[in-house]
Design a protein around this motif. Structure first.
Motif, PDB file in Angstrom:
ATOM      1  N   ASN A  85     -24.504 -10.194 -33.777  1.00  0.00           N
ATOM      2  CA  ASN A  85     -23.551  -9.981 -34.862  1.00  0.00           C
ATOM      3  C   ASN A  85     -23.948 -10.810 -36.084  1.00  0.00           C
ATOM      4  O   ASN A  85     -23.644 -12.004 -36.182  1.00  0.00           O
ATOM      5  CB  ASN A  85     -22.141 -10.344 -34.406  1.00  0.00           C
ATOM      6  CG  ASN A  85     -21.682  -9.494 -33.235  1.00  0.00           C
ATOM      7  OD1 ASN A  85     -21.837  -8.274 -33.250  1.00  0.00           O
ATOM      8  ND2 ASN A  85     -21.142 -10.130 -32.210  1.00  0.00           N
ATOM      9  N   LEU A 106     -17.169  -7.120 -32.914  1.00  0.00           N
ATOM     10  CA  LEU A 106     -18.365  -6.548 -33.522  1.00  0.00           C
ATOM     11  C   LEU A 106     -18.315  -6.818 -35.020  1.00  0.00           C
ATOM     12  O   LEU A 106     -17.511  -6.219 -35.747  1.00  0.00           O
ATOM     13  CB  LEU A 106     -18.444  -5.047 -33.267  1.00  0.00           C
ATOM     14  CG  LEU A 106     -18.929  -4.592 -31.891  1.00  0.00           C
ATOM     15  CD1 LEU A 106     -18.671  -3.109 -31.712  1.00  0.00           C
ATOM     16  CD2 LEU A 106     -20.397  -4.906 -31.717  1.00  0.00           C
ATOM     17  N   ARG A 163     -19.504  -1.560 -38.267  1.00  0.00           N
ATOM     18  CA  ARG A 163     -19.026  -2.506 -37.246  1.00  0.00           C
ATOM     19  C   ARG A 163     -18.770  -1.796 -35.918  1.00  0.00           C
ATOM     20  O   ARG A 163     -17.715  -1.944 -35.299  1.00  0.00           O
ATOM     21  CB  ARG A 163     -17.756  -3.222 -37.712  1.00  0.00           C
ATOM     22  CG  ARG A 163     -17.971  -4.147 -38.900  1.00  0.00           C
ATOM     23  CD  ARG A 163     -16.668  -4.716 -39.404  1.00  0.00           C
ATOM     24  NE  ARG A 163     -16.930  -5.786 -40.355  1.00  0.00           N
ATOM     25  CZ  ARG A 163     -16.460  -7.040 -40.247  1.00  0.00           C
ATOM     26  NH1 ARG A 163     -15.714  -7.362 -39.213  1.00  0.00           N
ATOM     27  NH2 ARG A 163     -16.735  -7.944 -41.153  1.00  0.00           N
ATOM     28  N   PRO A 170     -23.055  -5.677 -36.501  1.00  0.00           N
ATOM     29  CA  PRO A 170     -24.083  -5.742 -35.455  1.00  0.00           C
ATOM     30  C   PRO A 170     -25.448  -5.318 -35.986  1.00  0.00           C
ATOM     31  O   PRO A 170     -25.597  -4.215 -36.507  1.00  0.00           O
ATOM     32  CB  PRO A 170     -23.566  -4.781 -34.383  1.00  0.00           C
ATOM     33  CG  PRO A 170     -22.672  -3.825 -35.129  1.00  0.00           C
ATOM     34  CD  PRO A 170     -22.047  -4.634 -36.227  1.00  0.00           C
TER      35      PRO A 170
END
Length: 344
Positions: free
Chosen positions: A211, A192, A164, A195
């Motif tokens: 995301n 995030l 992340r 991603p």
């Protein structure tokens, strides 16, 4: 006439700078060589005369060359694969110009990034990469996306899906080519969420992430060098988060150079979305709803794949260069669309 699917649609009524020419002879399709490779990531070379395809399950990167008529050849002009290229589930590719040389980076889901180095007078990239980022100190985790940081291209940013985060590596040497293996900066924020892809605006001011984990897109601003002690920093708080319900497992993102509009692919839907950047003197916003949505694959094929896995069947990689938009997928291979730039 070819259908033009652009920004002056009933979806928003806003004019954002370009339109996608949607069908007919204007669209080129490159069919995958077999069912094995899985076309996941795509990138244009800096001159636009090559496209690179990261084929995850094929453990190879394919280069296609543009011919004299402006279309890309149906067969790859070069292939990079194991054992020489040290590829392990390559998921994304990126190009950058560094002085009189061109670099090509490939992110491997296994946690490494391979970087090729080509001199200006060389016809093609060498077989083996010039440098590899990896190992415990690199702290890469399910590295699905890669991009050079413009405008200097002396940093490389990598997505960490499970971590992340976005990890930044700094160039250590031009000759021989080398990057520091310890990250210069790691962007972490609650926005995030796994991603899967990333992209920078051409000026390097904006960073966007697709995301996969919560069906959103986050956009971060590069911090002022004076306020960050002359260090490269983005965020950490995003300037915008797109939570459009039509985003279904977003896979990749690309900025449109003239307008900074954002193109987003959806691995769980048979379309791409485009979000316009709204003008503003003090605030930086992107439309919360797409100003364009464009179907890119065969609907029957998509439904068959998506019925067994809601995260699959849709488009994967996306890239923009000049007046061309390229999208790839395991199902249809590559589609290259002309862009009509209304701001020109």
């Amino acid at each position: 006439m070819p259908e033009t699917v652009g920004f002056e649609t009933p979806m928003s009524g806003r004019e954002a700078g370009f339109a996608i020419v949607g069908d007919g002879d204007a669209v080129q399709t490159i069919v995958p060589e077999s069912d094995i490779p899985r076309y996941e990531g795509i990138a244009f070379s800096t001159t636009g005369d090559r496209i690179a395809i990261a084929t995850s399950e094929g453990n190879a990167v394919l280069l296609y060359r543009r011919d004299a008529k402006g279309r890309f050849e149906d067969a790859p002009c070069a292939r990079f694969e194991n054992p020489g290229a040290r590829l392990d589930y390559p998921h994304d590719a990126a190009f950058a110009r560094l002085g009189d040389r061109e670099l090509m980076a490939v992110a491997n889901r296994s946690g490494t990034v391979c970087i090729w180095d080509k001199r200006a007078d060389d016809a093609d990239f060498p077989r083996d990469p010039a440098f590899e980022i990896g190992g415990p100190e690199a702290d890469l985790d399910y590295s699905d996306g890669v991009a050079f940081v413009p405008p200097r291209n002396d940093r490389l940013a990598v997505c960490n899906l499970f971590g992340r985060s976005i990890t930044f590596f700094r160039l250590a040497s031009h000759a021989p080519l080398a990057f520091r293996l310890t990250p210069e900066f790691t962007l972490k924020h609650e926005s995030l969420c796994q991603p899967d892809g990333l992209a920078f605006s051409p000026c390097g001011r904006w960073l966007a992430t697709a995301n996969h984990g919560d069906n959103s897109v986050s956009i971060y601003q590069r911090r002022n060098r004076l306020l960050s002690g002359n260090r490269l920093r983005y965020g950490p708080k995003p300037v915008a988060v797109l939570r459009d319900p039509s985003l279904l497992f977003p896979h990749s993102v690309a900025f449109v150079p003239r307008t900074n509009s954002l193109v987003v692919t959806n691995a769980g839907a048979n379309y791409i979305n485009v979000y316009a950047k709204r003008p503003g003197r003090f605030r930086h916003e992107w439309a919360s709803e797409p100003v364009a949505r464009h179907i890119v694959g065969d609907e029957d094929v998509f439904r068959e794949i998506n019925a067994s896995n809601k995260m699959e069947g849709g488009p994967k990689g996306v890239a923009v260069h000049g007046d061309r938009l390229a999208i790839c997928s395991p199902e249809f291979g590559v589609k290259i669309y002309p862009l009509v730039d209304r701001a020109a």
